[in-house]
Write an enzyme that holds these catalytic residues in place. Structure first.
Site, mmCIF file in Angstrom:
data_model
loop_
_atom_site.group_PDB
_atom_site.id
_atom_site.type_symbol
_atom_site.label_atom_id
_atom_site.label_comp_id
_atom_site.label_asym_id
_atom_site.label_seq_id
_atom_site.Cartn_x
_atom_site.Cartn_y
_atom_site.Cartn_z
ATOM 1 N N TYR A 1 26.043 42.446 42.995
ATOM 2 C CA TYR A 1 27.217 41.861 42.348
ATOM 3 C C TYR A 1 26.798 41.035 41.130
ATOM 4 O O TYR A 1 27.408 41.136 40.060
ATOM 5 C CB TYR A 1 27.962 40.989 43.356
ATOM 6 N N SER B 1 47.177 43.129 41.345
ATOM 7 C CA SER B 1 48.093 43.084 42.484
ATOM 8 C C SER B 1 47.965 41.811 43.304
ATOM 9 O O SER B 1 48.904 41.416 43.990
ATOM 10 C CB SER B 1 47.865 44.298 43.392
ATOM 11 N N GLY C 1 43.531 45.333 38.197
ATOM 12 C CA GLY C 1 43.408 44.651 39.485
ATOM 13 C C GLY C 1 44.386 43.499 39.591
ATOM 14 O O GLY C 1 44.057 42.427 40.099
#
Length: 249
Positions: A157, A15, A13
């Site tokens: 989450y 980016s 992840g």
């Protein structure tokens, strides 16, 4: 043992957001940086270009759905072919979900758990054998303060990040004899797109709850991740460190 500048870091992840900041931090130390992404192709390339300008020895972008063992296995094969097997794995890829628990569907549950927990498990399992073989490695998991304290309307989450914390502590004990450390960084509120679900008034109210009076910058989280990757940090393992500005301590 390799010097730090000879090492390779894989940031899942990577980016944008915290992941991109982590990639930039390692690049500024002239290291080899692998930026993983799923769909954000142009953002990953932009981060890669920035890493090259910062002085990274080598930069490689690679795509894979982190939920897929087959895709991650192919990703590992590509890294092996390029001589860029990671000495440091930063499990940063993750997704958030905000809703009442009563509204969580089976599909949403599976998606969050697959990305936040299964993806971390698969990446770790696939890349840790090389670390064990060389008797050096760093596995750093990007968790959340909600994995420590829980959050209303973010039960799903919070559960995924709590699982990440337990995974970190248990695996640290398992890998310690091999010279591989496993730690987690559990940030508080960080100024990234993950806060975009809040309006200006809500953000201001949240900042007022934080003793330092502001959100963290992604670069501040990246600095802690970098510190945990250092050879000098070899005695730190199994820790969940929460940079949160004094919030919810």
């Amino acid at each position: 043992m390799k010097t730090l500048k000879e090492m390779t870091v894989l940031v899942t992840g990577g980016s944008r957001g915290i992941g991109a900041a982590i990639a930039r931090r390692f690049a500024s130390e002239n290291m080899n940086v692998v930026i993983h992404y799923n769909q954000a192709h142009e953002a990953a390339n932009e981060t890669a270009r920035t890493c090259m300008r910062l002085g990274a020895a080598n930069v490689f972008t690679v795509t894979a759905d982190i939920r897929s063992r087959d895709q991650l296995t192919r990703m590992r094969e590509k890294l092996e072919q390029r001589g860029m097997m990671p000495d440091i794995v930063v499990n940063n890829a993750g997704i958030a979900h905000y809703s009442m628990l009563a509204d969580v569907t089976d599909d949403v549950w599976d998606e969050v758990m697959d990305v936040n927990l299964k993806g971390m498990f698969l990446c770790t399992q696939l890349f840790m054998p090389a670390m064990i073989s060389q008797r050096f490695g760093r596995i750093i998991n990007v968790s959340s303060i909600w994995g420590l304290s829980g959050a209303s309307c973010e039960v799903l989450y919070s559960t995924s990040k709590g699982g990440m914390n337990a995974f970190t502590k248990a695996l640290a004990k398992e890998l310690a004899p091999s010279g591989v450390t496993v730690n987690a960084v559990a940030p508080g509120a960080v100024d990234t797109v993950m806060l975009d679900n809040l309006n200006a008034e809500e953000k201001s109210a949240l900042e007022s709850e934080i003793p330092l009076g502001r959100f963290a910058q992604p670069e501040e989280i990246a600095s802690l991740v970098y510190f945990l990757a250092l050879p000098e940090s070899a005695y730190i393992t199994g820790q969940i460190i929460s940079p949160n500005g004094g919030w919810l301590t």
